[in-house]
Design a protein around this motif. Structure first.
Motif: not given
Length: 860
Positions: A594, A635-636
């Motif tokens: 992240r 976001e990942l």
């Protein structure tokens, strides 16, 4: 002397005319009767008497020669006979005169009575007739009667024509409604309405008066007969409505005035109406979105008009249809505006993205935005460290000062504005003198000839780089929300493009490797949907790095996932769509990826990897790998992974940096693709809504409307079944329309007794509740509901209320029977809007049907 004679003759003629005018028709008739009856008797008697005297005088001398005595006796006898004849003549003349006077008196009494009655009727029908007043003054009842009868004949002809026109009013309403509905913008709706009503009702003027917020207003549409004054564009600052009349118009009141001078209007109202030659008028309210938009007004200028009830009803119904048409035109305009703005945004973004350096990005931005918004100036203002700055790009129309490269010291800006713009604040100022701006701001804007402006922040590397500013210099401007949203989105894309341009410039400075990155990113950016972005990425990266496999691994909620894109040389196993359960990943790796971690492993056996990782990599024949995170919406989303399968590989730092940068750009491209996809979906949904509504609106009967709805919605949503469920009074009901794909049970005319429905559901649907169930077994439904849905083969459903006459008529329901379905928000919104339009159309159909029934009853 001749002049004196002429004057005397003129005086005698004038006195004779005055004498004749003083005589009534009755006196004249008696004089004429006496003249006609007495004069012939007197003339004949006189002639006979004179003839007798002459005869006596002629014959007497001859008789005297023969016998004097007998001649005297004969002369006396003849004279006695002549006297008797003269007396008889007088008596006869008196009797004839008396009879003539009696007959003339009886006849003229009846004529006078008829004339008086006709005049009373005439005064009621045409009190403004000057001719009647003249002949009342001269007491010439016969001429008056003749003119009144002629007037009655004309009036009866008009009334006959009006009665004949009433028979066609039903057809007129349908035609006018159709013509109005075929107008797709507000101007055409109003223009068509005024033209067609004036022709249909043979009215001198039809106009539309539009209210402003203070219930003053302007006449915005007009159709007027030639020769009459035009009222179009006239603004009335004080319409002079009596107290409470606005509320009455809100409630649908119709105002019909047959004669403005007998309608208890104020002097100001009468003066306004007389200014435009109005004698009678008819007024009906136009409600747009349940608000009083304006008035539909008919003016009769040539004569007083007695409005028939059928005309008033027709006029009212047309005004109601105009309101519906305006709502429909507004919806179409909003849809077209959204579609146009979306297309403009896509085109501007593409043009900006095609610019590969910062200067070109900014220059393209100001040019394209100024054209798109049709404004006078667009500029980019760049900040320095002290929050002063310089104008680094400008596009301005000729005639206004150029401000490119102007340095601006704005001491007001840093006092609280920086944080607001940093957080995405967009400021729209319609008029700089009405916006409570500080004097320093007003002075600054005046120096640039600005009347209105629009300001949005440009964020570069998540820091406030500058401002994108639009100036309206010619006049104040009421910025529309769609313009503000478009402007803000473009400013955001400018920031992305600047990041992109900055990155490209940095890469280009690094030589050949940078050129490879630019080529790769350029290829990725040309992909306009997520699948193409990922497919292009793995292909281009594998070629650029000359590696054996490149893939994209997408995470699920448990940090397991699937390989969703792959490019691999032919000699190694394909892993596309492989689902990977990696129990080791979640243990500390998530946070590192992240935060942007890029992992390069030259040899999997020398990297200290856990056995679970080594076993996994060996199953893919991996000897070395390179891993970078893909962030989507911060976001990942997944991992971009390069595999070297032929042998271990010593990854170079330039390769690692390039790989990490490409992964970042993939995230940006995915964001961009998702945004474009959302915009395209919104445009398609808007167009789909318009198409479906048009199909529904073409149906004029309730049964056709409902049947068209279920067919079109099922095709539009590609679902297995669409039905309309109509309620009874006890909230049980029946399925009255259905469209279902072959292979699933048909439920048309099924009666459903659902005891669960009334327990709290009615009020929710009445207030517009829309329910989307992706899987009936995972939605906490009651057993009775699940059993009911299972009997229809339903796995997922979508339900929206149909409101008819402001009451819950039924439900529009979509069934997915083949499998559960994840309903998208755009599908839910489209479904709800269609259900709402079905309700409006059912109201429309009911109104037309009721009117046609009433007209049929009247004809019988």
């Amino acid at each position: 002397m001749s002049q004196s004679f002429s004057q005397n003759q003129a005086r005698r003629n004038h006195q004779q005319r005055l004498w004749q005018q003083k005589w009534s028709l009755k006196t004249k008739a008696i004089v004429w009767a006496l003249s006609i009856s007495v004069l012939p008797v007197v003339a004949i008697g006189t002639a006979t008497y004179n003839y007798g005297i002459n005869l006596i005088n002629t014959q007497t001398p001859q008789v005297r020669l023969e016998s004097r005595e007998s001649s005297i006796e004969t002369e006396l006898a003849l004279q006695r006979q002549l006297s008797l004849l003269l007396t008889g003549m007088g008596v006869t003349a008196i009797l004839a005169g008396a009879i003539a006077v009696f007959v003339a008196n009886r006849v003229m009494s009846r004529i006078s009575n008829v004339a008086a009655i006709s005049n009373k009727i005439k005064k009621r029908l045409r009190p403004d007739s000057e001719f009647t007043q003249v002949f009342i003054a001269s007491q010439d009842e016969l001429v008056m009667l003749e003119k009144n009868i002629t007037s009655f004949t004309d009036l009866l002809s008009v009334l006959v024509e009006e009665k004949e026109a009433e028979a066609d009013y039903s057809q007129i309403l349908i035609k006018i409604t159709r013509w109005v509905r075929e107008s797709f913008n507000e101007e055409d709706v109003l223009k068509t309405t005024s033209e067609e009503i004036r022709k249909a009702l043979s009215i001198d003027r039809v106009t539309i008066f539009c209210f402003d917020s203070n219930y003053n207003g302007t006449f915005i549409a007009e159709s007027v007969a030639p020769g009459l004054p035009k009222i179009l564009g006239v603004t009335v600052s004080d319409p002079g409505f009596e107290a409470g009349y606005i509320k009455k118009y809100h409630n649908g009141s119709i105002h019909a005035i047959d004669n403005i001078h007998q309608a208890d209007l104020s002097d100001a109202d009468i003066e306004l109406l007389e200014q435009f030659a109005v004698k009678s008028n008819l007024v009906a309210p136009i409600l747009k979105g349940k608000q009083l938009f304006g008035l539909l007004i008919a003016h009769q200028c040539s004569r007083i008009r007695f409005w028939q009830q059928s005309e008033i009803d027709l006029f009212s119904q047309i005004a109601m249809q105009v309101g519906f048409a305006l709502d429909y035109a507004k919806l179409l305009q909003q849809v077209d505006t959204k579609a146009d703005k979306a297309q403009v945004f896509i085109e501007i973004t593409r043009n900006i993205r095609q610019s590969l350096n910062e200067e070109d990005v900014l220059k393209t931005t100001v040019e394209e935005v100024r054209k798109a918004l049709s404004t006078d100036r667009v500029l980019v203002y760049s900040f320095d460290a002290n929050w002063s700055g310089i104008i680094i790009a400008e596009s301005v129309v000729p005639g206004y000062p150029k401000v490119l490269r102007s340095e601006i010291q704005d001491i007001c800006f840093s006092q609280g504005y920086v944080e607001k713009y940093q957080s995405g604040r967009v400021v729209a100022t319609n008029n700089i003198y009405q916006a409570d701006l500080a004097d320093c701001h007003i002075n600054l804007l005046e120096s640039f000839a600005v009347k209105a402006n629009l300001v949005a922040p440009i964020l570069k590397d998540e820091q406030l780089f500058g401002l994108l500013i639009a100036h309206q210099c010619s006049r104040p401007r009421d910025w529309q929300q769609s313009e503000i949203d478009l402007f803000a989105q473009i400013a955001m894309q400018v920031g992305f493009a600047l990041d992109h341009a900055r990155l490209l410039q940095r890469i280009e400075a690094e030589g050949v490797q940078s050129q490879l990155l630019a080529d790769t990113i350029g290829s990725i950016r040309q992909s306009l949907n997520e699948e193409d972005v990922l497919k292009t990425t793995v292909e281009e990266v594998r070629k650029t790095l000359s590696t054996d496999r490149v893939m994209v691994y997408s995470f699920d909620t448990n940090w397991s996932g699937t390989v969703i894109a792959e490019s691999v040389v032919l000699t190694y196993p394909k892993v596309l769509r492989a689902e990977i359960q990696d129990p080791c990943f979640g243990q500390g790796y998530v946070e590192e990826y992240r935060s942007g971690r890029v992992l390069a492993i030259n040899n999997i056996y020398e990297a200290g990897l856990a056995d679970c990782h080594i076993n996994l990599l060996e199953s893919f024949a991996v000897k070395a790998n390179l891993v970078a995170p893909i962030l989507k919406d911060k976001e990942l989303f997944g991992l971009l992974i390069a595999h070297q399968c032929s042998k271990p590989r010593d990854w170079q730092q330039t390769e690692i940096d390039l790989f990490g940068q490409i992964a970042i750009q993939v995230g940006f491209a995915l964001d961009h693709a998702r945004l474009l996809q959302r915009i395209e979906a919104e445009r398609m949904r808007s167009q789909l809504l318009v198409d479906i509504i048009r199909s529904i609106r073409q149906s004029l009967k309730e049964e056709d409307i409902i049947k068209t709805t279920v067919e079109e919605v099922r095709k539009a949503l590609s679902t297995d079944r669409v039905l309309v469920y109509s309620f009874y009074a006890n909230w049980f009901g029946i399925i009255i329309a259905e469209s279902v794909v072959p292979g699933y049970p048909k439920v048309l005319r099924s009666k459903i007794h659902d005891p669960c429905f009334t327990e709290g559901y009615v009020e929710k649907y009445q207030s517009g509740r829309v329910v989307a169930i992706n899987n009936i077994y995972e939605s906490s439904l009651a057993d009775c509901h699940i059993k009911l849905l299972e009997s229809f083969g339903v796995k997922a459903n979508l339900v929206a209320p149909i409101i008819k006459d402001e009451q819950l008529f039924g439900l529009l329901i979509a069934h997915q029977c083949s499998e559960p379905r994840d309903w998208q928000q755009s599908e839910i919104d489209l479904f709800a809007q269609i259900a709402m339009q079905v309700g409006f159309t059912l109201d429309h159909a009911r109104l037309l049907q009721a009117y046609q029934t009433a007209e049929a009853n009247c004809e019988e």
